[in-house]
Design a protein around this motif. Structure first.
Motif, short mmCIF file in Angstrom:
data_model
loop_
_atom_site.label_atom_id
_atom_site.label_comp_id
_atom_site.label_asym_id
_atom_site.label_seq_id
_atom_site.Cartn_x
_atom_site.Cartn_y
_atom_site.Cartn_z
N UNK A 651 0.95 -1.16 -0.10
CA UNK A 651 -0.03 -0.08 -0.12
C UNK A 651 0.91 1.32 0.16
N UNK A 652 1.96 1.33 0.88
CA UNK A 652 2.84 2.50 1.00
C UNK A 652 3.42 2.63 -0.32
N UNK A 653 3.74 1.36 -1.42
CA UNK A 653 4.43 1.67 -2.40
C UNK A 653 3.34 1.81 -3.49
N UNK A 654 2.23 2.34 -3.02
CA UNK A 654 1.18 2.89 -4.07
C UNK A 654 0.44 1.70 -4.96
N UNK A 655 0.48 0.49 -4.52
CA UNK A 655 -0.22 -0.57 -5.32
C UNK A 655 -1.66 -0.35 -5.22
N UNK A 656 -2.51 -0.86 -6.25
CA UNK A 656 -3.76 -0.67 -6.73
C UNK A 656 -4.52 -1.24 -5.43
N UNK A 657 -5.40 -0.61 -4.76
CA UNK A 657 -6.21 -0.96 -3.57
C UNK A 657 -7.13 -2.16 -3.79
N UNK A 658 -7.61 -2.07 -5.08
CA UNK A 658 -8.41 -3.30 -5.52
C UNK A 658 -7.93 -4.57 -5.53
N UNK A 659 -6.56 -4.60 -5.95
CA UNK A 659 -5.85 -5.55 -6.26
C UNK A 659 -5.21 -6.11 -4.88
#
Ligand code: ZN
Ligand code: ZN
Ligand code: FE
Length: 739
Positions: A651-659
């Motif tokens: 999450x802190x790396x900015x990955x997609x929240x749906x994934x």
């Protein structure tokens, strides 16, 4: 000659005329009689005719009947001239009270047939349909023991009632436009058809109408009118919890929702439950009916009055084709059933009531589907009080009082376990009163006097306190059963499983044997005993009741670092510091293994839901997000701490929240299967029972089943008993039957 006893829902569903017709068709002579708790048949004929007759009895039974058991005995032959229906006699024994049944097709056709004498009659019913449980005082099911006893039959109705060839032979709630009950608007001089037209006008003009139904009042309004829905939300102080909607007919449903073949069968069944269906997008249903989730609770009209509300032949234009239909009750209190309470409690523009008394409340049942199998969320109207068969080591009569939220209770006798209609949230004292009355009424109806009482282990549940009072007052022994063990037992009972299982209980909150909060438990158990062999990694819940609603608090307890919490914008500075202080000083903190709270924490970290306004909100939204991702993950984690840490990093790396929502579901399901596989290797137990409210989550359930099956394990799952706290009374009763 055969003596056949058929147990089940065989009263008030046209069973005897069905038997007679079948006997005539198969050249069988003899008789059929209603024995109160079963139907007894004497059948004489050739061997092959008898065999065909017996097969047909069990395969062609009327759609509203339910056969639970068939006893067949051979007797010396006797000479019968023909096949006769013998008058009803009540015999003591196992009692099967029929649930309420939605209006049948024949009655619906007559309702709109101008030549029929029940044209537009809002209470039309027959032997195969109409109210049952909710109007019944005592057994056997006869008119004088129902709330229809207030209404003498007219001559025409009487003739049908006594005519064996009539569709209304023996139909206890029979009435017509000349006799029986009547609808009216409270506080206005509007009765009958005028009352219905008035209600339709209000609904068409964006108003809210309270409508008295089978098991209580609903609040109804146009589901396509955003501002009216908002007004309803404000008056119910229910900001976001989804409302159910009633469509005019199945075609209207199909325009707005995806509907599979099996969903259609249940949606249109005689029970007419609310079925959770996937919305078609774009939708014409107002966004605030079920905000931020992709499913809609849908039901079809199930009383003649509902049909008239949609289709009364008047000149009202733009009558809504889909209505919000939500239980008429202030939040946390049981559904309103009488006029005085409706006037006091229901904020609306008109109250459409009627004078047939509701003796037992019954909310609408709610059903979801997982892998094309039903998954009951609330078992009430249409299903309660159908019993579950489960052999115990004793034959004592049991009252199992259930849990605190989504309460139902269970009465058991002769290995038949009758789960009550939905009672509700018993932390409210008004609900406790309703619970007490309902126990008394169901006890009378089923002729059960408890010899053992069972309740939860939680010392402060209102249900525990009530159980203790009943135990002392009537001098009957009380047993207390751990919450999650009861969940697993309810799943075993529903599957009629008596052996040893690996029980996985993923739940919101339950009182543990060690006085901490449980809810992510692995048991090895049978119907008598359990051992807690594992659980998810424990964490700290800070801030008492608030920690169950505010997922960001749990998230902070995982994260620990205020800077990270700030970066995720978990809460405002004051709240963040406050909770950090509680955590550091161990003030107002409890240890917890609740998977429900873990869902809340993950939803908060992903920014999907930081504070829930209703139970399960965060988990529902997290699931909805996960379902929008089509990524597959190979996850391999040993515990929930590792899963959480990984999600946080990504999450802190900015990955997609749906994934990431998807990733969470997949990882948890995989971890669960791995733990079960290890437990199975050690214990040699090959069966896993899944229960607890978290398994309402169809995605998590489906992934977990698949993983367990891949490990070669047999899975017991819920279908018609809810995995949530609405099922635990059944588990409590099962355990009480083993002592
Ligand atoms: Zn009917
Ligand atoms: Zn009549
Ligand atoms: Fe629970």
């Amino acid at each position: 000659m055969l003596n056949i006893k058929i147990f089940g829902i065989v009263q008030g569903v046209g069973f005897r005329p069905f038997v007679k017709n079948l006997a005539d068709a198969h050249k069988i002579c003899g008789s059929v009689a209603n024995k109160g708790s079963y139907v007894e048949i004497f059948a004489s004929g050739s061997d092959s005719d008898l065999k065909n007759f017996l097969d047909a009895l069990q395969t062609q039974n009327p759609p509203r009947s339910a056969i639970l058991k068939v006893d067949v005995n051979h007797l010396p032959d006797k000479n019968f001239a023909d096949f006769q229906i013998i008058e009803s006699v009540h015999e003591a024994g196992d009692i099967f009270v029929s649930p309420d049944i939605a209006i049948c097709e024949k009655c619906a056709a007559e309702l709109f047939d101008p030549t029929n004498r029940r044209y537009l009659h809002p209470f039309i019913n027959c032997t195969a349909c109409g109210p049952r449980l909710t109007i019944l005082k005592n057994m056997p099911y006869d008119r004088e023991r129902t709330s229809m006893s207030d209404f003498p039959m007219c001559d025409a109705c009487k003739a049908e009632y006594f005519d064996k060839n009539s569709r209304r032979f023996d139909a206890q709630p029979i009435c017509c436009n000349d006799c029986g009950c009547e609808v009216y608007i409270i506080g206005k001089n509007l009765r009958g058809h005028d009352a219905i037209k008035f209600s339709r006008k209000i609904l068409a003009n964006g108003g809210i109408v309270a409508i008295k139904g089978i098991g209580g009042f609903h609040l109804a309004c146009d589901a396509r009118n955003f501002s009216t829905v908002q007004r309803l939300r404000n008056s119910k102080t229910r900001p976001t919890k989804p409302f159910a909607v009633m469509f005019r007919n199945i075609e209207a449903v199909k325009r707005e929702c995806h509907l599979s073949a099996v969903e259609k069968i249940f949606l249109d069944s005689p029970q007419k439950p609310i079925v959770l269906l996937e919305k078609k997008l774009p939708s014409s249903i107002a966004e605030n009916v079920a905000p931020n989730i992709n499913k809609l609770g849908v039901l079809l009209p199930y009383t003649p009055l509902h049909l008239l509300i949609f289709d009364f032949p008047d000149d009202i234009k733009n009558s809504p084709e889909v209505l919000v239909m939500t239980s008429g009750n202030p939040s946390g209190v049981p559904i309103t059933v009488d006029d005085d309470d409706a006037i006091k409690n229901l904020e609306c523009d008109a109250i459409l009531s009627h004078n047939r008394k509701i003796l037992l409340r019954a909310d609408d049942s709610v059903m979801d589907f997982i892998d094309n199998r039903p998954s009951m969320i609330r078992r009430s109207r249409g299903y309660a009080p159908l019993p579950i068969f489960f052999d115990g080591t004793n034959k004592k009569s049991v009252l199992a009082i259930g849990g605190e939220l989504k309460n139902t209770f269970c009465l058991a006798k002769n290995n038949l376990l009758y789960v009550s209609p939905y009672i509700g949230d018993v932390s409210d004292l008004r609900t406790v009163e309703v619970l007490k009355k309902s126990i008394e009424r169901m006890g009378n109806l089923l002729e059960i006097k408890p010899e053992i009482i069972a309740c939860d282990l939680h010392p402060r549940y209102q249900t525990t306190i009530l159980a203790e009072k009943i135990s002392t007052k009537f001098q009957i022994p009380l047993i207390k059963i751990q919450h999650h063990y009861a969940h697993i037992l309810s799943c075993m009972a529903e599957n009629n499983f008596h052996g040893e299982v690996i029980g996985v209980a993923f739940d919101g909150t339950g009182y543990g044997d060690d006085k901490t909060i449980w809810g992510g438990e692995f048991f090895i158990c049978d119907v008598k005993n359990y051992e807690r062999v594992d659980s998810i990694k424990s964490f700290v819940q800070a801030g008492g009741d608030k920690s169950a609603r505010e997922g960001w608090r749990i998230a902070l307890s995982f994260i620990k670092d205020l800077d990270v919490a700030r970066e995720l914008n978990l809460a405002d500075e004051k709240n963040l510091r406050g909770v950090k202080f509680l955590l550091d000083k161990n003030i107002n903190c409890v240890r917890s293994t609740s998977v429900g709270r873990l869902f809340d924490a993950v939803a908060a970290v992903l920014g999907i839901c930081k504070v829930s306004t209703y139970e399960g909100e965060a988990a529902m939204k997290l699931q909805a997000c996960a379902e929008r991702s089509d990524k597959k993950f190979r996850a391999d984690f040993r515990n929930t701490d590792e899963i959480f840490a990984e999600i946080l990093t990504r999450r802190l790396n900015g990955e997609n929240i749906l994934d990431l929502a998807r990733f969470f579901h997949e990882s948890l399901a995989e971890m669960t299967a791995q733990i079960c596989e290890e437990l199975s290797l050690k214990s040699k137990i090959k069966t896993v029972a899944l229960s607890g409210g978290v398994f309402q989550n169809s995605l998590l359930s489906s992934l977990t089943f698949d993983n367990l099956n891949r490990c070669g394990l047999k899975v017991l799952r819920h279908e018609l008993i809810p995995p949530n706290d609405g099922g635990i009374c059944l588990g409590q009763a099962v355990n009480a039957l083993q002592n």
